[in-house]
Design an enzyme around this catalytic site. Structure first.
Site, PDB file in Angstrom:
ATOM      1  N   PRO A 145       2.039   7.085   4.074  1.00  0.00           N
ATOM      2  CA  PRO A 145       2.113   7.893   2.847  1.00  0.00           C
ATOM      3  C   PRO A 145       2.569   9.338   3.040  1.00  0.00           C
ATOM      4  O   PRO A 145       1.810  10.283   2.839  1.00  0.00           O
ATOM      5  CB  PRO A 145       0.673   7.818   2.326  1.00  0.00           C
ATOM      6  CG  PRO A 145      -0.153   7.706   3.566  1.00  0.00           C
ATOM      7  CD  PRO A 145       0.669   6.854   4.505  1.00  0.00           C
ATOM      8  N   CYS A 146       3.826   9.514   3.375  1.00  0.00           N
ATOM      9  CA  CYS A 146       4.374  10.850   3.593  1.00  0.00           C
ATOM     10  C   CYS A 146       4.319  11.704   2.332  1.00  0.00           C
ATOM     11  O   CYS A 146       4.323  12.935   2.421  1.00  0.00           O
ATOM     12  CB  CYS A 146       5.795  10.760   4.147  1.00  0.00           C
ATOM     13  SG  CYS A 146       6.921   9.770   3.158  1.00  0.00           S
ATOM     14  N   HIS A 147       4.224  11.071   1.164  1.00  0.00           N
ATOM     15  CA  HIS A 147       4.117  11.829  -0.081  1.00  0.00           C
ATOM     16  C   HIS A 147       2.803  12.604  -0.162  1.00  0.00           C
ATOM     17  O   HIS A 147       2.681  13.527  -0.949  1.00  0.00           O
ATOM     18  CB  HIS A 147       4.284  10.907  -1.294  1.00  0.00           C
ATOM     19  CG  HIS A 147       3.225   9.860  -1.406  1.00  0.00           C
ATOM     20  ND1 HIS A 147       3.236   8.705  -0.637  1.00  0.00           N
ATOM     21  CD2 HIS A 147       2.113   9.795  -2.181  1.00  0.00           C
ATOM     22  CE1 HIS A 147       2.182   7.965  -0.947  1.00  0.00           C
ATOM     23  NE2 HIS A 147       1.489   8.609  -1.875  1.00  0.00           N
TER      24      HIS A 147
END
Length: 186
Positions: A145-147
């Site tokens: 989950p780079c967001h």
């Protein structure tokens, strides 16, 4: 997961935010694609060659991939899941990026970490930019989950998926992250 010819399989599927795609090997997911401009662009992006292997379109023949698609759909519709149970094939990912992604994967939906905090956790206290570069090259967004990784000031600075920071903000809203998508008093 079975893939006897050492090539990778891929599937395109609808979600609440548009068509997504997933590519996998016998080991796990190697690529995930958030919606592009259309289904063809999404599928083309996820099926480009990977580490010298051919990626072909297929149905989710593996039970774990079928379950992953079901849970990703549910997650993007607001029934949140940390998605950490989905196996990944990170064999083609550089070591530093793998360390960054492992920490990123521990961030629960609705929470965030800064680039600097991740750099500190991987033992590179001055490595915020390197963490940002790893996030920009993340081949498995949402599942990694780079967001959920933000600048120190919680501002949204860039996102490599189609739609840029608007897509990042939408994902944070879906995950009910404080400060995103909430009504303001002024």
């Amino acid at each position: 997961m079975s893939n006897p010819d050492r090539s990778l399989a891929a599937a395109l599927f609808d979600t609440a935010i548009g068509p997504c795609a997933i590519a996998w090997s016998a080991t796990g997911v190697v690529r995930f694609q958030l919606p592009e401009a259309d289904e063809e662009a999404t599928l083309t992006r996820v099926t480009r060659p990977h580490a010298g292997k051919t990626v072909y379109e297929s149905g989710p023949t593996d039970d774990i991939i079928a379950k992953a698609i079901i849970r990703i759909r549910a997650h993007l519709a607001g029934d949140l899941d940390n998605l950490r149970w989905i196996p990944l094939d990170t064999s083609a990912i550089p070591e530093f990026h793998s360390k960054v992604y492992a920490i990123t994967r521990t961030i629960d939906p609705g929470h965030t970490l800064s680039y600097g905090a991740i750099a500190h956790r991987v033992g590179a206290p001055n490595g915020s930019q390197a963490v940002g570069q790893a996030m920009g090259r993340n081949p498995i967004p949402l599942i990694i989950p780079c967001h959920r990784v933000l600048a120190a000031d919680h501002a949204l600075h860039g996102f490599s998926a189609n739609g840029g920071v608007t897509t990042k903000e939408r994902l944070l809203e879906i995950e009910r992250t404080p400060g995103f998508g909430e009504p303001t008093l002024f």
